[in-house]
Design a protein around this motif. Structure first.
Motif, PDB file in Angstrom:
ATOM      1  N   PHE A   5       0.808  -1.387   0.041  1.00  0.00           N
ATOM      2  CA  PHE A   5      -0.008  -0.159  -0.034  1.00  0.00           C
ATOM      3  C   PHE A   5       0.980   1.343  -0.166  1.00  0.00           C
ATOM      4  O   PHE A   5       1.886   1.312   0.648  1.00  0.00           O
ATOM      5  CB  PHE A   5      -0.944  -0.020   1.235  1.00  0.00           C
ATOM      6  N   LEU A   6       0.485   2.158  -0.929  1.00  0.00           N
ATOM      7  CA  LEU A   6       1.338   3.475  -0.867  1.00  0.00           C
ATOM      8  C   LEU A   6       0.294   4.609  -0.472  1.00  0.00           C
ATOM      9  O   LEU A   6      -0.611   4.886  -1.630  1.00  0.00           O
ATOM     10  CB  LEU A   6       1.958   3.563  -2.301  1.00  0.00           C
ATOM     11  N   THR A  27      11.058  -7.218  -9.511  1.00  0.00           N
ATOM     12  CA  THR A  27      10.037  -7.237 -10.616  1.00  0.00           C
ATOM     13  C   THR A  27       8.613  -6.924 -10.149  1.00  0.00           C
ATOM     14  O   THR A  27       8.223  -7.729  -9.291  1.00  0.00           O
ATOM     15  CB  THR A  27      10.090  -8.550 -11.365  1.00  0.00           C
ATOM     16  N   ILE A  28       8.060  -5.933 -10.695  1.00  0.00           N
ATOM     17  CA  ILE A  28       6.708  -5.688 -10.271  1.00  0.00           C
ATOM     18  C   ILE A  28       5.707  -6.288 -11.466  1.00  0.00           C
ATOM     19  O   ILE A  28       5.698  -6.143 -12.712  1.00  0.00           O
ATOM     20  CB  ILE A  28       6.628  -3.846 -10.353  1.00  0.00           C
ATOM     21  N   THR A  29       4.737  -6.693 -10.861  1.00  0.00           N
ATOM     22  CA  THR A  29       3.766  -7.573 -11.534  1.00  0.00           C
ATOM     23  C   THR A  29       2.406  -6.477 -11.700  1.00  0.00           C
ATOM     24  O   THR A  29       1.605  -6.645 -12.689  1.00  0.00           O
ATOM     25  CB  THR A  29       3.071  -8.719 -10.996  1.00  0.00           C
ATOM     26  N   ASP A  30       2.086  -5.479 -10.966  1.00  0.00           N
ATOM     27  CA  ASP A  30       1.123  -4.519 -11.221  1.00  0.00           C
ATOM     28  C   ASP A  30       1.229  -3.364 -10.503  1.00  0.00           C
ATOM     29  O   ASP A  30       2.180  -3.533  -9.216  1.00  0.00           O
ATOM     30  CB  ASP A  30      -0.239  -5.212 -10.493  1.00  0.00           C
ATOM     31  N   GLY A  42      -5.130   9.685  -3.878  1.00  0.00           N
ATOM     32  CA  GLY A  42      -3.599   9.929  -2.959  1.00  0.00           C
ATOM     33  C   GLY A  42      -3.236   8.663  -2.410  1.00  0.00           C
ATOM     34  O   GLY A  42      -2.562   8.577  -1.315  1.00  0.00           O
ATOM     35  N   PHE A  43      -3.519   7.564  -2.931  1.00  0.00           N
ATOM     36  CA  PHE A  43      -3.028   6.181  -2.526  1.00  0.00           C
ATOM     37  C   PHE A  43      -2.942   5.363  -3.830  1.00  0.00           C
ATOM     38  O   PHE A  43      -3.674   5.631  -4.529  1.00  0.00           O
ATOM     39  CB  PHE A  43      -3.696   5.730  -1.356  1.00  0.00           C
ATOM     40  N   GLY A  44      -2.170   4.367  -3.523  1.00  0.00           N
ATOM     41  CA  GLY A  44      -2.032   3.146  -4.605  1.00  0.00           C
ATOM     42  C   GLY A  44      -1.474   2.053  -4.186  1.00  0.00           C
ATOM     43  O   GLY A  44      -1.054   1.952  -2.911  1.00  0.00           O
ATOM     44  N   PHE A  45      -1.107   1.164  -5.119  1.00  0.00           N
ATOM     45  CA  PHE A  45      -0.451  -0.198  -4.863  1.00  0.00           C
ATOM     46  C   PHE A  45       0.482  -0.457  -5.524  1.00  0.00           C
ATOM     47  O   PHE A  45       0.412  -0.160  -6.970  1.00  0.00           O
ATOM     48  CB  PHE A  45      -1.727  -1.257  -4.801  1.00  0.00           C
ATOM     49  N   VAL A  46       1.589  -1.352  -5.380  1.00  0.00           N
ATOM     50  CA  VAL A  46       2.320  -2.334  -6.077  1.00  0.00           C
ATOM     51  C   VAL A  46       2.641  -3.571  -5.856  1.00  0.00           C
ATOM     52  O   VAL A  46       2.183  -3.768  -4.557  1.00  0.00           O
ATOM     53  CB  VAL A  46       3.841  -1.424  -6.207  1.00  0.00           C
ATOM     54  N   THR A  47       2.401  -4.500  -6.641  1.00  0.00           N
ATOM     55  CA  THR A  47       2.709  -5.753  -6.680  1.00  0.00           C
ATOM     56  C   THR A  47       3.852  -6.349  -7.133  1.00  0.00           C
ATOM     57  O   THR A  47       3.996  -6.073  -8.271  1.00  0.00           O
ATOM     58  CB  THR A  47       1.209  -6.453  -6.945  1.00  0.00           C
ATOM     59  N   TYR A  48       4.781  -7.015  -6.208  1.00  0.00           N
ATOM     60  CA  TYR A  48       5.950  -7.713  -6.768  1.00  0.00           C
ATOM     61  C   TYR A  48       5.746  -9.032  -6.959  1.00  0.00           C
ATOM     62  O   TYR A  48       4.848  -9.726  -6.801  1.00  0.00           O
ATOM     63  CB  TYR A  48       6.935  -7.698  -5.437  1.00  0.00           C
ATOM     64  N   LYS A  68       7.308  14.397  -2.427  1.00  0.00           N
ATOM     65  CA  LYS A  68       6.554  14.046  -1.216  1.00  0.00           C
ATOM     66  C   LYS A  68       6.961  12.661  -0.846  1.00  0.00           C
ATOM     67  O   LYS A  68       7.032  11.960  -1.423  1.00  0.00           O
ATOM     68  CB  LYS A  68       4.973  14.171  -1.403  1.00  0.00           C
ATOM     69  N   VAL A  69       6.891  12.725   0.646  1.00  0.00           N
ATOM     70  CA  VAL A  69       7.363  11.214   1.189  1.00  0.00           C
ATOM     71  C   VAL A  69       6.131  10.398   1.112  1.00  0.00           C
ATOM     72  O   VAL A  69       4.981  11.007   1.553  1.00  0.00           O
ATOM     73  CB  VAL A  69       7.824  11.576   2.889  1.00  0.00           C
ATOM     74  N   VAL A  70       6.324   9.249   0.742  1.00  0.00           N
ATOM     75  CA  VAL A  70       5.221   8.146   0.636  1.00  0.00           C
ATOM     76  C   VAL A  70       5.236   7.243   1.882  1.00  0.00           C
ATOM     77  O   VAL A  70       6.220   6.725   2.052  1.00  0.00           O
ATOM     78  CB  VAL A  70       5.355   7.636  -0.609  1.00  0.00           C
ATOM     79  N   ASP A  71       3.889   6.937   2.453  1.00  0.00           N
ATOM     80  CA  ASP A  71       3.746   5.809   3.609  1.00  0.00           C
ATOM     81  C   ASP A  71       3.647   4.623   2.838  1.00  0.00           C
ATOM     82  O   ASP A  71       2.892   4.317   2.029  1.00  0.00           O
ATOM     83  CB  ASP A  71       2.630   6.389   4.244  1.00  0.00           C
ATOM     84  N   VAL A  72       4.714   3.741   2.853  1.00  0.00           N
ATOM     85  CA  VAL A  72       4.583   2.286   2.419  1.00  0.00           C
ATOM     86  C   VAL A  72       4.455   1.282   3.478  1.00  0.00           C
ATOM     87  O   VAL A  72       5.191   1.330   4.467  1.00  0.00           O
ATOM     88  CB  VAL A  72       6.066   1.998   1.612  1.00  0.00           C
ATOM     89  N   LYS A  73       3.437   0.418   3.162  1.00  0.00           N
ATOM     90  CA  LYS A  73       3.083  -0.627   4.174  1.00  0.00           C
ATOM     91  C   LYS A  73       2.883  -1.768   3.330  1.00  0.00           C
ATOM     92  O   LYS A  73       2.139  -1.643   2.283  1.00  0.00           O
ATOM     93  CB  LYS A  73       1.812  -0.071   4.881  1.00  0.00           C
ATOM     94  N   LYS A  74       2.692  -2.868   3.999  1.00  0.00           N
ATOM     95  CA  LYS A  74       2.577  -4.383   3.495  1.00  0.00           C
ATOM     96  C   LYS A  74       0.781  -4.164   3.380  1.00  0.00           C
ATOM     97  O   LYS A  74       0.027  -3.869   4.422  1.00  0.00           O
ATOM     98  CB  LYS A  74       2.675  -5.406   4.333  1.00  0.00           C
ATOM     99  N   ALA A  75       0.442  -4.444   2.113  1.00  0.00           N
ATOM    100  CA  ALA A  75      -1.355  -4.324   1.859  1.00  0.00           C
ATOM    101  C   ALA A  75      -1.846  -5.438   2.604  1.00  0.00           C
ATOM    102  O   ALA A  75      -1.417  -6.835   2.579  1.00  0.00           O
ATOM    103  CB  ALA A  75      -1.555  -4.492   0.282  1.00  0.00           C
ATOM    104  N   GLU A  76      -2.956  -5.253   3.415  1.00  0.00           N
ATOM    105  CA  GLU A  76      -3.662  -6.577   4.013  1.00  0.00           C
ATOM    106  C   GLU A  76      -4.946  -6.236   3.398  1.00  0.00           C
ATOM    107  O   GLU A  76      -5.648  -5.633   3.138  1.00  0.00           O
ATOM    108  CB  GLU A  76      -3.809  -6.045   5.565  1.00  0.00           C
ATOM    109  N   PRO A  77      -5.317  -7.707   3.021  1.00  0.00           N
ATOM    110  CA  PRO A  77      -6.692  -7.865   2.617  1.00  0.00           C
ATOM    111  C   PRO A  77      -7.776  -7.220   3.394  1.00  0.00           C
ATOM    112  O   PRO A  77      -7.642  -7.313   4.485  1.00  0.00           O
ATOM    113  CB  PRO A  77      -6.926  -9.436   2.333  1.00  0.00           C
ATOM    114  N   LYS A  78      -8.713  -6.631   2.715  1.00  0.00           N
ATOM    115  CA  LYS A  78      -9.941  -6.284   3.630  1.00  0.00           C
ATOM    116  C   LYS A  78     -10.671  -7.146   4.528  1.00  0.00           C
ATOM    117  O   LYS A  78     -10.650  -8.431   4.258  1.00  0.00           O
ATOM    118  CB  LYS A  78     -11.003  -5.917   2.861  1.00  0.00           C
ATOM    119  N   GLY A  79     -10.857  -6.853   5.839  1.00  0.00           N
ATOM    120  CA  GLY A  79     -11.339  -7.777   6.735  1.00  0.00           C
ATOM    121  C   GLY A  79     -10.303  -8.679   7.595  1.00  0.00           C
ATOM    122  O   GLY A  79     -10.645  -9.552   8.335  1.00  0.00           O
TER     123      GLY A  79
END
Length: 103
Positions: A5-6, A27-30, A42-48, A68-79
């Motif tokens: 998550f970005l 390597t980015i797949t998405d 104001g946010f996005g995602f990258v998948t490796y 601008k400094v971007v907040d980068v976290k591991k994306a967690e599935p909803k729920g």
């Protein structure tokens, strides 16, 4: 987790900018900059390709895109339990943010 998550992206950030910056970690797949009605949210995602690549990108911080400094976290599935714990901690638990106080 292969997806990151970005948060805090400036309105000028594009998918190509995500690919150029985060591609240096693997390597980015998405990659996607989230929009609503054609306007950046104001946010996005990258998948490796692998979780190891995503971990490498997480360890390298701060990330700066478009000045601008971007907040980068591991994306967690909803729920997911991890996401619920993050939200509770961020907002002070149940009703801790924006709720009406006693009295």
């Amino acid at each position: 987790v292969r997806k990151l998550f970005l948060g805090g992206l400036s309105p000028g950030v594009t998918k190509d900018m995500l690919l150029a910056h985060f591609g240096q970690f693997g390597t980015i797949t998405d990659a996607v900059v989230m929009e609503q009605d054609g306007k950046p949210r104001g946010f996005g995602f990258v998948t490796y390709d692998s979780a190891e690549m995503a971990n490498t990108a997480c360890r390298f911080s701060p990330h700066t895109l478009d000045g601008k400094v971007v907040d980068v976290k591991k994306a967690e599935p909803k729920g997911s339990p991890g996401l619920q714990q993050q939200q509770m901690g961020m907002y002070g638990g149940y009703g801790g943010y924006g709720g009406k106080g006693m009295g």
